[in-house]
Design a protein around this motif. Structure first.
Motif, PDB file in Angstrom:
ATOM      1  N   UNK A  68      65.662 -13.070  53.918  1.00  0.00           N
ATOM      2  CA  UNK A  68      65.430 -12.902  55.351  1.00  0.00           C
ATOM      3  C   UNK A  68      64.343 -13.866  55.806  1.00  0.00           C
ATOM      4  N   UNK A  69      64.573 -14.495  56.930  1.00  0.00           N
ATOM      5  CA  UNK A  69      63.556 -15.361  57.519  1.00  0.00           C
ATOM      6  C   UNK A  69      62.473 -14.465  58.107  1.00  0.00           C
ATOM      7  N   UNK A  70      61.212 -14.749  57.760  1.00  0.00           N
ATOM      8  CA  UNK A  70      60.092 -13.939  58.231  1.00  0.00           C
ATOM      9  C   UNK A  70      59.001 -14.845  58.783  1.00  0.00           C
ATOM     10  N   UNK A  95      48.223 -15.427  61.790  1.00  0.00           N
ATOM     11  CA  UNK A  95      49.054 -16.593  62.090  1.00  0.00           C
ATOM     12  C   UNK A  95      48.559 -17.833  61.342  1.00  0.00           C
ATOM     13  N   UNK A  96      47.493 -17.667  60.553  1.00  0.00           N
ATOM     14  CA  UNK A  96      46.943 -18.750  59.752  1.00  0.00           C
ATOM     15  C   UNK A  96      46.634 -18.228  58.355  1.00  0.00           C
ATOM     16  N   UNK A 138      55.610 -20.916  66.539  1.00  0.00           N
ATOM     17  CA  UNK A 138      56.879 -20.334  66.961  1.00  0.00           C
ATOM     18  C   UNK A 138      57.669 -19.905  65.728  1.00  0.00           C
ATOM     19  N   UNK A 139      58.886 -20.430  65.520  1.00  0.00           N
ATOM     20  CA  UNK A 139      59.673 -19.965  64.379  1.00  0.00           C
ATOM     21  C   UNK A 139      59.401 -20.746  63.102  1.00  0.00           C
ATOM     22  N   UNK A 147      56.536 -29.343  58.083  1.00  0.00           N
ATOM     23  CA  UNK A 147      57.063 -28.161  58.749  1.00  0.00           C
ATOM     24  C   UNK A 147      57.908 -27.366  57.751  1.00  0.00           C
ATOM     25  N   UNK A 148      57.637 -26.053  57.670  1.00  0.00           N
ATOM     26  CA  UNK A 148      58.310 -25.186  56.709  1.00  0.00           C
ATOM     27  C   UNK A 148      58.890 -23.957  57.397  1.00  0.00           C
ATOM     28  N   UNK A 149      59.763 -23.281  56.694  1.00  0.00           N
ATOM     29  CA  UNK A 149      60.293 -21.992  57.121  1.00  0.00           C
ATOM     30  C   UNK A 149      60.008 -21.012  55.989  1.00  0.00           C
TER      31      UNK A 149
END
Length: 187
Positions: free
Chosen positions: A26-28, A66-67, A90-91, A108-110
């Protein structure tokens, strides 16, 4: 006979769907993972075919989660310590990496979660080669509160100029929770 075949087919499809959805990551967002890693850690770090070195790792999480800031002590790869700053945007998550020796890296990562493990995935460049990058955090042990007491952090790459379909381990770091208990002095 036809009814039995249909029942078996439907049962097989149901099992396939249930198994498939549980197998997907799942993307989190960073706040899901950030507070699980906070603290002081010790362990070892090693590149493939290199003797592991002792390291200490400090992890901080901002109040809004968020960091995420990770500092790996000197001696892991270079004589300087290295910093990994993950910032939710954002995402996506922006990674800023610095070691004081090479040029700083921005990527940039997911972030994905699957069964308690977390993977940062993105496209970048490693050793001046285009690559898919994976930073995998796997919990090794948990205490009664389901808090990981040990993590394995594996840094891997799949080089895009290579025909192989596998990720190659670049480095692995073990993170063992450093005890904060103070031992009373003996008389």
């Amino acid at each position: 006979m036809i009814q039995q075949s249909r029942s078996i087919l439907l049962l097989s499809l149901l099992l396939l769907v249930v198994h498939s959805t549980s197998a997907y990551a799942a993307r989190v967002t960073l706040d899901t993972f950030c507070s699980q890693l906070v603290g002081e850690w010790h362990g070892s770090a090693a590149n493939p075919n290199v003797v592991p070195k002792k390291v200490s790792t400090s992890v901080m999480c901002s109040a809004d989660k968020r960091n995420l800031y990770i500092s790996v002590s000197r001696g892991s790869r270079f004589s300087n310590s290295e910093t990994w700053w993950f910032r939710q945007q954002q995402e996506h998550i922006l990674l800023l990496y610095a070691n004081g020796v090479t040029d700083d890296i921005s990527q940039q990562l997911t972030l994905y979660e699957q069964a308690g493990s977390y993977s940062f995935l993105g496209k970048g460049e490693i050793n001046q080669r285009p690559a898919l990058v994976q930073l995998q955090f796997d919990p090794v042990t948990r205490n009664d509160d389901s808090i990981a007491e040990e993590w394995q952090w594996q840094q891997s790459a799949h080089y895009l100029d290579d025909d192989s379909d596998q990720y190659q381990v670049i480095r692995a770091i073990s993170l063992l929770k450093t005890s904060t208990a103070v031992t009373p002095p003996t008389e």
